[in-house]
Design a protein around this motif. Sequence first.
Motif, PDB file in Angstrom:
ATOM      1  N   LYS A 282      -8.234   1.931   4.300  1.00 57.40           N
ATOM      2  CA  LYS A 282      -6.888   1.761   4.866  1.00 57.40           C
ATOM      3  C   LYS A 282      -6.187   0.564   4.215  1.00 57.40           C
ATOM      4  O   LYS A 282      -4.999   0.636   3.914  1.00 57.40           O
ATOM      5  N   ARG A 283      -6.933  -0.513   4.030  1.00 53.88           N
ATOM      6  CA  ARG A 283      -6.344  -1.673   3.357  1.00 53.88           C
ATOM      7  C   ARG A 283      -5.894  -1.284   1.946  1.00 53.88           C
ATOM      8  O   ARG A 283      -4.845  -1.696   1.475  1.00 53.88           O
ATOM      9  N   ALA A 284      -6.716  -0.506   1.269  1.00 54.38           N
ATOM     10  CA  ALA A 284      -6.351  -0.061  -0.081  1.00 54.38           C
ATOM     11  C   ALA A 284      -5.069   0.761  -0.037  1.00 54.38           C
ATOM     12  O   ALA A 284      -4.180   0.605  -0.890  1.00 54.38           O
ATOM     13  N   MET A 285      -4.938   1.611   0.969  1.00 51.29           N
ATOM     14  CA  MET A 285      -3.753   2.470   1.058  1.00 51.29           C
ATOM     15  C   MET A 285      -2.491   1.654   1.319  1.00 51.29           C
ATOM     16  O   MET A 285      -1.427   1.938   0.778  1.00 51.29           O
ATOM     17  N   VAL A 286      -2.637   0.634   2.156  1.00 55.16           N
ATOM     18  CA  VAL A 286      -1.481  -0.209   2.469  1.00 55.16           C
ATOM     19  C   VAL A 286      -1.014  -0.937   1.211  1.00 55.16           C
ATOM     20  O   VAL A 286       0.179  -1.092   0.963  1.00 55.16           O
ATOM     21  N   ARG A 287      -1.952  -1.367   0.397  1.00 53.62           N
ATOM     22  CA  ARG A 287      -1.579  -2.154  -0.791  1.00 53.62           C
ATOM     23  C   ARG A 287      -1.223  -1.294  -1.984  1.00 53.62           C
ATOM     24  O   ARG A 287      -0.685  -1.811  -2.977  1.00 53.62           O
ATOM     25  N   MET A 288      -1.578  -0.019  -1.914  1.00 53.79           N
ATOM     26  CA  MET A 288      -1.442   0.819  -3.103  1.00 53.79           C
ATOM     27  C   MET A 288       0.010   0.943  -3.574  1.00 53.79           C
ATOM     28  O   MET A 288       0.300   0.769  -4.765  1.00 53.79           O
ATOM     29  N   GLY A 289       0.925   1.229  -2.659  1.00 50.63           N
ATOM     30  CA  GLY A 289       2.327   1.420  -3.037  1.00 50.63           C
ATOM     31  C   GLY A 289       2.903   0.208  -3.746  1.00 50.63           C
ATOM     32  O   GLY A 289       3.378   0.322  -4.892  1.00 50.63           O
ATOM     33  N   PRO A 290       2.850  -0.960  -3.108  1.00 50.52           N
ATOM     34  CA  PRO A 290       3.375  -2.160  -3.757  1.00 50.52           C
ATOM     35  C   PRO A 290       2.695  -2.445  -5.094  1.00 50.52           C
ATOM     36  O   PRO A 290       3.360  -2.881  -6.047  1.00 50.52           O
ATOM     37  N   ALA A 291       1.381  -2.220  -5.188  1.00 53.25           N
ATOM     38  CA  ALA A 291       0.665  -2.524  -6.436  1.00 53.25           C
ATOM     39  C   ALA A 291       1.152  -1.607  -7.562  1.00 53.25           C
ATOM     40  O   ALA A 291       1.360  -2.048  -8.696  1.00 53.25           O
ATOM     41  N   LEU A 292       1.341  -0.332  -7.243  1.00 54.82           N
ATOM     42  CA  LEU A 292       1.815   0.607  -8.267  1.00 54.82           C
ATOM     43  C   LEU A 292       3.249   0.258  -8.675  1.00 54.82           C
ATOM     44  O   LEU A 292       3.606   0.292  -9.853  1.00 54.82           O
ATOM     45  N   GLU A 293       4.026  -0.082  -7.676  1.00 59.12           N
ATOM     46  CA  GLU A 293       5.422  -0.478  -7.930  1.00 59.12           C
ATOM     47  C   GLU A 293       5.454  -1.688  -8.860  1.00 59.12           C
ATOM     48  O   GLU A 293       6.175  -1.701  -9.858  1.00 59.12           O
ATOM     49  N   ALA A 294       4.622  -2.672  -8.534  1.00 55.45           N
ATOM     50  CA  ALA A 294       4.606  -3.906  -9.322  1.00 55.45           C
ATOM     51  C   ALA A 294       4.143  -3.640 -10.750  1.00 55.45           C
ATOM     52  O   ALA A 294       4.521  -4.348 -11.691  1.00 55.45           O
ATOM     53  N   ALA A 295       3.323  -2.605 -10.927  1.00 53.12           N
ATOM     54  CA  ALA A 295       2.808  -2.297 -12.264  1.00 53.12           C
ATOM     55  C   ALA A 295       3.766  -1.369 -13.028  1.00 53.12           C
ATOM     56  O   ALA A 295       3.434  -0.891 -14.103  1.00 53.12           O
ATOM     57  N   GLY A 296       4.925  -1.131 -12.437  1.00 55.92           N
ATOM     58  CA  GLY A 296       5.895  -0.271 -13.115  1.00 55.92           C
ATOM     59  C   GLY A 296       5.500   1.193 -13.094  1.00 55.92           C
ATOM     60  O   GLY A 296       5.724   1.931 -14.049  1.00 55.92           O
ATOM     61  N   LEU A 297       4.874   1.621 -11.987  1.00 56.69           N
ATOM     62  CA  LEU A 297       4.430   3.017 -11.883  1.00 56.69           C
ATOM     63  C   LEU A 297       5.007   3.671 -10.627  1.00 56.69           C
ATOM     64  O   LEU A 297       4.278   4.110  -9.742  1.00 56.69           O
ATOM     65  N   PRO A 298       6.332   3.752 -10.541  1.00 55.97           N
ATOM     66  CA  PRO A 298       6.935   4.249  -9.303  1.00 55.97           C
ATOM     67  C   PRO A 298       6.759   5.747  -9.099  1.00 55.97           C
ATOM     68  O   PRO A 298       7.029   6.251  -8.011  1.00 55.97           O
ATOM     69  N   HIS A 299       6.308   6.458 -10.116  1.00 54.83           N
ATOM     70  CA  HIS A 299       6.211   7.915  -9.975  1.00 54.83           C
ATOM     71  C   HIS A 299       4.832   8.385  -9.540  1.00 54.83           C
ATOM     72  O   HIS A 299       4.590   9.583  -9.448  1.00 54.83           O
ATOM     73  N   VAL A 300       3.940   7.440  -9.323  1.00 51.41           N
ATOM     74  CA  VAL A 300       2.606   7.815  -8.845  1.00 51.41           C
ATOM     75  C   VAL A 300       2.673   7.995  -7.330  1.00 51.41           C
ATOM     76  O   VAL A 300       3.060   7.085  -6.609  1.00 51.41           O
ATOM     77  N   LYS A 301       2.318   9.198  -6.863  1.00 52.95           N
ATOM     78  CA  LYS A 301       2.425   9.464  -5.428  1.00 52.95           C
ATOM     79  C   LYS A 301       1.037   9.628  -4.811  1.00 52.95           C
ATOM     80  O   LYS A 301       0.220  10.407  -5.313  1.00 52.95           O
ATOM     81  N   MET A 302       0.815   8.914  -3.721  1.00 50.40           N
ATOM     82  CA  MET A 302      -0.444   9.069  -2.992  1.00 50.40           C
ATOM     83  C   MET A 302      -0.275  10.265  -2.053  1.00 50.40           C
ATOM     84  O   MET A 302       0.677  10.319  -1.279  1.00 50.40           O
ATOM     85  N   LEU A 303      -1.187  11.226  -2.147  1.00 46.75           N
ATOM     86  CA  LEU A 303      -1.010  12.472  -1.396  1.00 46.75           C
ATOM     87  C   LEU A 303      -1.968  12.608  -0.219  1.00 46.75           C
ATOM     88  O   LEU A 303      -1.565  12.996   0.868  1.00 46.75           O
ATOM     89  N   LEU A 304      -3.243  12.348  -0.466  1.00 43.85           N
ATOM     90  CA  LEU A 304      -4.258  12.640   0.558  1.00 43.85           C
ATOM     91  C   LEU A 304      -5.258  11.514   0.684  1.00 43.85           C
ATOM     92  O   LEU A 304      -5.501  10.762  -0.278  1.00 43.85           O
ATOM     93  N   GLN A 305      -5.859  11.423   1.877  1.00 49.22           N
ATOM     94  CA  GLN A 305      -7.010  10.554   2.077  1.00 49.22           C
ATOM     95  C   GLN A 305      -8.112  11.385   2.717  1.00 49.22           C
ATOM     96  O   GLN A 305      -7.857  12.126   3.674  1.00 49.22           O
ATOM     97  N   VAL A 306      -9.290  11.326   2.134  1.00 49.54           N
ATOM     98  CA  VAL A 306     -10.426  12.070   2.690  1.00 49.54           C
ATOM     99  C   VAL A 306     -11.585  11.094   2.933  1.00 49.54           C
ATOM    100  O   VAL A 306     -12.639  11.206   2.314  1.00 49.54           O
ATOM    101  N   HIS A 307     -11.346  10.114   3.776  1.00 49.91           N
ATOM    102  CA  HIS A 307     -12.358   9.156   4.249  1.00 49.91           C
ATOM    103  C   HIS A 307     -12.831   8.179   3.180  1.00 49.91           C
ATOM    104  O   HIS A 307     -12.822   6.973   3.396  1.00 49.91           O
ATOM    105  N   ASP A 308     -13.321   8.673   2.041  1.00 47.05           N
ATOM    106  CA  ASP A 308     -13.701   7.726   0.990  1.00 47.05           C
ATOM    107  C   ASP A 308     -13.004   8.086  -0.323  1.00 47.05           C
ATOM    108  O   ASP A 308     -13.374   7.595  -1.377  1.00 47.05           O
ATOM    109  N   GLU A 309     -12.014   8.939  -0.234  1.00 48.48           N
ATOM    110  CA  GLU A 309     -11.331   9.425  -1.428  1.00 48.48           C
ATOM    111  C   GLU A 309      -9.821   9.365  -1.240  1.00 48.48           C
ATOM    112  O   GLU A 309      -9.318   9.658  -0.148  1.00 48.48           O
ATOM    113  N   LEU A 310      -9.118   8.985  -2.313  1.00 53.76           N
ATOM    114  CA  LEU A 310      -7.659   9.050  -2.310  1.00 53.76           C
ATOM    115  C   LEU A 310      -7.230  10.001  -3.417  1.00 53.76           C
ATOM    116  O   LEU A 310      -7.783   9.964  -4.518  1.00 53.76           O
ATOM    117  N   VAL A 311      -6.263  10.856  -3.110  1.00 53.53           N
ATOM    118  CA  VAL A 311      -5.787  11.828  -4.088  1.00 53.53           C
ATOM    119  C   VAL A 311      -4.334  11.513  -4.433  1.00 53.53           C
ATOM    120  O   VAL A 311      -3.509  11.293  -3.533  1.00 53.53           O
TER     121      VAL A 311
END
Length: 938
Positions: free
Chosen positions: A862-891
């Motif tokens: 969950k912590r990873a998911m919360v930080r993921m958007g800002p981190a991708l944004e900061a890295a200049g990757l605004p088109h990367v979309k987080m779609l799914l979470q399956v307990h230990d996996e992010l898609v």
Amino acid sequence: MSEQKHLYLVDGSAYIFRAYHRLPPLTNIHGEPVGAVYGYTTMLWKLADDLHQADGPTHMAVVLDKSSQSFRNEIYDLYKANRPEPPEDLRPQFPMIRDATRAFSLPMIEEDNVEADDMIASYAKAACAAGWDVTIVSSDKDLMQLVEPCVDMFDTMKNERIRAEEVIGKFGVGPEKVGDVLALMGDSVDNVPGVPGVGPKTATKLIQEFGDLESVLAAAPDMKPSKMRDNLIEHADKARLSKVLVTLKEDCPLPIPIEDMKLGAIPEEPLAAFLQHHGFNSLLKRIGQVANTAAANKAIAGNPKATSKGDGAASAPVAGKAALPPAMPPIDVNAYECVTTVDRLDHWISRAMETGLVAFDTETDSLEAVTARLVGFSLAVAPGEACYVPLGHGGTDLLAENPEQIPFAEALARLKLLLVEPSILKIGQNLKYDISVLAQHGLTIAPYDDTMVMSFALDAGDHGHGMDELARLHLGHECISYKSVTGTGKSQIGFAEVPLSDATKYAAEDADVTLRLWHHLKLRLSPDKVTTVYELVDRPLVPVLSKMECTGIKVDRAVLARLSGEFAAQMESLEKEIHELAGQPFTIGSPQQLGNILFEKMGHKGGKKGKSGQYSTDVTVLEDLAGQGVEIARKVLDWRQLAKLKSTYTDSLQEQINPKTGRVHTSYSLVGAQTGRLSSTDPNLQNIPIRTEMGRQIRDAFVAEPGNVILSADYSQIELRLAAHFADVAPLRDAFEKGEDIHARTAQEMFGEVNRDTRGRAKTINFSILYGISRWGLAKRLESTPDEAQALIDAYFKRFPGISNYIQETLATVRECGHSTTLFGRKTWFPRIKSANQAERQGSERAAINAPIQGTSADIIKRAMVRMGPALEAAGLPHVKMLLQVHDELVFELPEGDVAAASKVIEAVMADAAEPLVKLTVPLGVEIGTGTSWGAAH
DNA sequence: GCACTCACG
DNA sequence: GACGTACGTGAGTGCC
């Protein structure tokens, strides 16, 4: 000196009704009605004061009714149906009764599906059997059945003991016959029918004469002709039903063992805080004067911390000032306003500006947030001060002018100002839904609090977190049900068709209740030490999940349709073969029919199972038969797999494709799993097949848009890594550090050699540990004997003593505190950890061993998911979309060209997700794969 | 509405 | 001495 133990069981529910009618309508310093609460408080005080008196309590518990429904309603649906609603000024006192009980630090028994009387009966029996004395604090005539040499009753209002003699005085028969008398006379209050025309006198006379109910009924035909005789004959069944209804259930599982009900000194806190809150000053003064309060004991012992040091600014919470929610006026649904002009809406918004707080709720015509149409919204700015703003009632065209409603666009423009205003805290119950609905109109919400998420952080495992349940529990209020407003079944109408007056009551109540709940819950976050998990893990996840749900994932209908066709064809030919082997056609999908075919018609071995008396035909049974060469079993297994895949996945997933987006939008629940994991529904995208080749193909239907790819990132063995951290297991930590195969290392440590067999067994044992191992469970999975399994467990604990210590320490803490805790402070409560029922208790123990590990893993991702958007944004990757979470996996879905850069960011965010809040002694491994589909990304 | 079965981590 | 035995979920089916 061995003391005779004496258990006092306080019939709390019955007491408050009596106290309410007997005592004047007192109010406390906040103007809340508290007459019954005051009476109850003084009674508890008096009872507790009798500790160590002759015949006084050594053990004590309060028993309350949890809900108005019990198993008796299943027997007789009219049971208690005539009960009038409790008076308006009594209802808010119900939760205060719980507060009072907690204030005295007394154990409280509240069980679903049974009545307080049944729990009292069960506890009385258990204590008696243990050689204790029991006193039931009540004057309820139904409870008089329970009186026996070791059980008496005590009526605190009349200050009167009730023993067998008093029962005979009242009923003319002994306690053992009271049920028969009650059955004949019935009870109009509880709607127990009895026999018409038979009242207490006649009932007593009949039982005295004939002995018991059945004898009375049997003798009826021979009685001299009379109306009573006819009634006894005609209504014999009613009398028998009544007997069942009045008979108390004496074998309920006991959630708290009687030994744990020991009555000691009453701790000064939280009692003082409670008395102070209500302004029960005369009682407050008595704290410290009473021998049995801790304050008095402290005074004798000369506690150095008893007096404040004066400036206390930076010191621990001050005794006597435990936070309590503000006093609130009773809920009155007739007081809410229906807002139909811009002026009035502006008024409400300016009120929110003044208070800095607003509870907010949207009403729509669907549960599916992504497509739901906004029908109105409600606001509450203070308890009791709430309104509903209808927007889409009586028509489906959003732009149509409706004279009774503010134009949609105009209302939304003003709502937008409110929702983004930084100085106003927006409070919602399950705000994720509202955020998703409003996202359709480009609205966002900040800052915000979510009462459902707060409740989960505070009380996961203890109770549910739906608004109706929370209102009942914390406010003693029964919310207007959605169904009562819209109707059900065929005649159900959409919320847009609900008349404005009804809609206003329902919707504004939701906002009002949400605001009141917030006052209760917010106060507890910090003293209960769940601020971190709420503020830094769960609360910030709300908009992240909303975004994932709105984005959805593209599903290729053609792939699913092709698989459906293939599966159907295979099922058809299997079905033929199965019917031929069985010698007759039957419904393969019916476990009942299948069981009869296999075990009766065909005579295969395999026992009955379960209460239902049905044959078990689950996968273990069929595998077993297949292993013996039973051809039909293998085919049924294959058929079942196909049926499951087709109905649950390839067929229904096609229906779940949103026609507007061409994508599937799941719904995540933050409060669905007690350990802190997410759950996914409508559809569940966390259980898409992968373990079998046939099922795996379904993942090929989850695809990326052209020019994009699917990226899957998963934590490798995160739960085992966390176990190695928690239990501080050096060899396992070392293996993770070096990136070794963990199961191979376990095999090496345990068996001294690594081969296919030892690695496989080590893997099974590793997982068993995480779930709270038992020798039988392990034996089953290893296909060995319990003795061999026990030897392996012993070897494991000997080699890894840290694991054994972890388990013991975790259980000790949960038993003491009632909850487990993750590394981030997430609590899971285990109310059954001390259950006298062995199976129940052991089940809780296994869950408690697992919860910190599963829960910490959930916190980390969950912590990873919360930080993921800002981190991708900061890295200049605004088109990367987080779609799914399956307990230990992010898609993710992302442009092909972004794969390399995004992989780096995703890997880093996930691997470092625990930092800096938590420092792990094992590294977190992340594995990443990409492809044109989810299947190809693995 | 419940029991059973089975999909996932 | 018998009992029932791995943790956490959600969904579809048959049947009452």
